[in-house]
Design an enzyme around this catalytic site. Structure first.
Site, PDB file in Angstrom:
ATOM      1  N   HIS A  40       0.834  -1.201   0.000  1.00 58.86           N
ATOM      2  CA  HIS A  40       0.000   0.000   0.000  1.00 58.86           C
ATOM      3  C   HIS A  40       0.870   1.252   0.000  1.00 58.86           C
ATOM      4  O   HIS A  40       0.867   2.035   0.947  1.00 58.86           O
ATOM      5  CB  HIS A  40      -0.948  -0.010   1.214  1.00 58.86           C
ATOM      6  CG  HIS A  40      -2.119  -0.915   1.000  1.00 58.86           C
ATOM      7  ND1 HIS A  40      -2.759  -1.579   2.016  1.00 58.86           N
ATOM      8  CD2 HIS A  40      -2.773  -1.267  -0.126  1.00 58.86           C
ATOM      9  CE1 HIS A  40      -3.746  -2.290   1.509  1.00 58.86           C
ATOM     10  NE2 HIS A  40      -3.770  -2.128   0.221  1.00 58.86           N
ATOM     11  N   HIS A  52      -9.960  -5.419   4.528  1.00 59.49           N
ATOM     12  CA  HIS A  52      -8.515  -5.445   4.249  1.00 59.49           C
ATOM     13  C   HIS A  52      -8.143  -6.761   3.552  1.00 59.49           C
ATOM     14  O   HIS A  52      -8.596  -7.831   3.970  1.00 59.49           O
ATOM     15  CB  HIS A  52      -7.728  -5.285   5.558  1.00 59.49           C
ATOM     16  CG  HIS A  52      -6.280  -4.999   5.319  1.00 59.49           C
ATOM     17  ND1 HIS A  52      -5.361  -5.985   5.024  1.00 59.49           N
ATOM     18  CD2 HIS A  52      -5.585  -3.834   5.299  1.00 59.49           C
ATOM     19  CE1 HIS A  52      -4.168  -5.435   4.853  1.00 59.49           C
ATOM     20  NE2 HIS A  52      -4.290  -4.127   5.008  1.00 59.49           N
ATOM     21  N   GLU A  60      -5.604  -8.633   3.630  1.00 64.43           N
ATOM     22  CA  GLU A  60      -5.022  -9.682   4.490  1.00 64.43           C
ATOM     23  C   GLU A  60      -6.135 -10.476   5.176  1.00 64.43           C
ATOM     24  O   GLU A  60      -6.099 -11.711   5.225  1.00 64.43           O
ATOM     25  CB  GLU A  60      -4.101  -9.038   5.545  1.00 64.43           C
ATOM     26  CG  GLU A  60      -3.525 -10.062   6.508  1.00 64.43           C
ATOM     27  CD  GLU A  60      -2.809  -9.409   7.687  1.00 64.43           C
ATOM     28  OE1 GLU A  60      -2.083  -8.425   7.488  1.00 64.43           O
ATOM     29  OE2 GLU A  60      -2.982  -9.911   8.819  1.00 64.43           O
TER      30      GLU A  60
END
Ligand code: F3S
Length: 284
Positions: free
Chosen positions: A43, A126, A128
């Site tokens: 990011h 997110h 992840e």
């Protein structure tokens, strides 16, 4: 004017490894196979732009890949299903999933197979967290805030894991609530916040106490950078400034402070941190 850099800031082990592997792959790519990154590698738009210049094309999903090539799995990891599909589609997989994320994927897979309900403390949007949930058949309960704890059943054994970049105080608050909700069943809580996150969060907390203003450097979409901003704001609610690059610093605003602290998220490259410190030092 004094500028102090936090004891721990910038690239973590997992991000550095992912970036090095991606650039190395570009170098080794003598046959000039297309190289795809499944989602932005990290990011940080500046690093992603550099990779794009070297020929790494970002795709949002596997359907966008029309020509066979090498596929990079980023440090956030992906679900088991996407990993399998990418393997079929790629000439070669470059799996840069951070080992700390990989460990969480293994924990949820193992416990899901053994019949535990899975709770993942983290942000449901997110990548992840989405990826981790994909290692327990997308049946994990995502716990982002206190209210979410009520969706946890009280009558099943439970395995709890945490997004690697979660804020430590929120983790403690949520696990306490979970413990008091699921009293009579087995609970296994794995604190999977990674050490790089903990070091950076602890360092910003103590530095913010010593300075007049804090500059947090990192991508606006970077989860761990946003957490550093939030922690700094507890100490410096009106004098915490988040920038992505040195050019964004408002020197007129900053020149009135005597001591400035600088920290950076785990996906912020050293050249951006150096540029920020250099520009701040120019105020002396
Ligand atoms: Fe890995 Fe922690 Fe960095 S999980 S990618 S070392 S923030």
């Amino acid at each position: 004017m004094k500028v102090i850099l936090a004891e721990y800031s910038g690239f973590c082990f997992g991000v550095k490894k992912a970036i090095d592997r991606a650039f190395n792959e570009v170098k080794l790519n003598k046959e000039e196979q297309p190289i795809y990154s499944l989602g932005p590698l990290i990011h940080n738009p500046q690093v992603v732009a550099k990779l794009a210049e070297s020929g790494v094309k970002v795709v949002d999903n596997l359907d966008e890949i029309k020509e066979k090539g090498n596929i990079i799995i980023r440090s956030h990891g992906v679900s088991e299903e996407i990993y399998g599909a990418a393997k079929k589609k790629a000439s070669k997989i470059i799996n840069t999933t951070c080992p700390f994320v990989r460990r969480i994927q293994d924990i949820v897979k193992e416990h899901h197979q053994k019949g535990y309900k899975i709770a993942i403390i983290g942000n449901p949007n997110h990548p992840e967290v989405i990826g981790i949930n994909g290692w327990c058949n997308n049946e994990g309960m995502i716990i982002k805030e206190k209210e979410d704890v009520e969706k946890i059943p009280i009558d099943s054994p439970l395995c709890v894991v945490v997004q690697t970049t979660m804020a430590i105080p929120l983790y403690h608050e949520l696990t306490q609530l979970i413990n008091s909700r699921v009293k009579d069943k087995e609970i296994k809580i794995y604190n999977t916040i990674c050490h790089a996150t903990q070091e950076r969060q602890n360092a910003v907390k103590s530095l913010a106490k010593e300075v007049d203003a804090m500059i947090v450097v990192g991508g606006y979409h970077s989860s761990n950078t946003q957490k550093l901003v939030a922690i700094s704001k507890v100490e410096r609610p009106d004098t915490t400034f988040h920038v992505e690059t040195a050019e964004e610093l408002d020197l007129d605003q900053l020149k009135k402070f005597e001591i400035l602290g600088v920290t950076a998220g785990a996906s912020t490259p050293p050249w951006i941190i150096d540029a920020v410190v250099k520009r701040l030092n120019s105020l002396e």
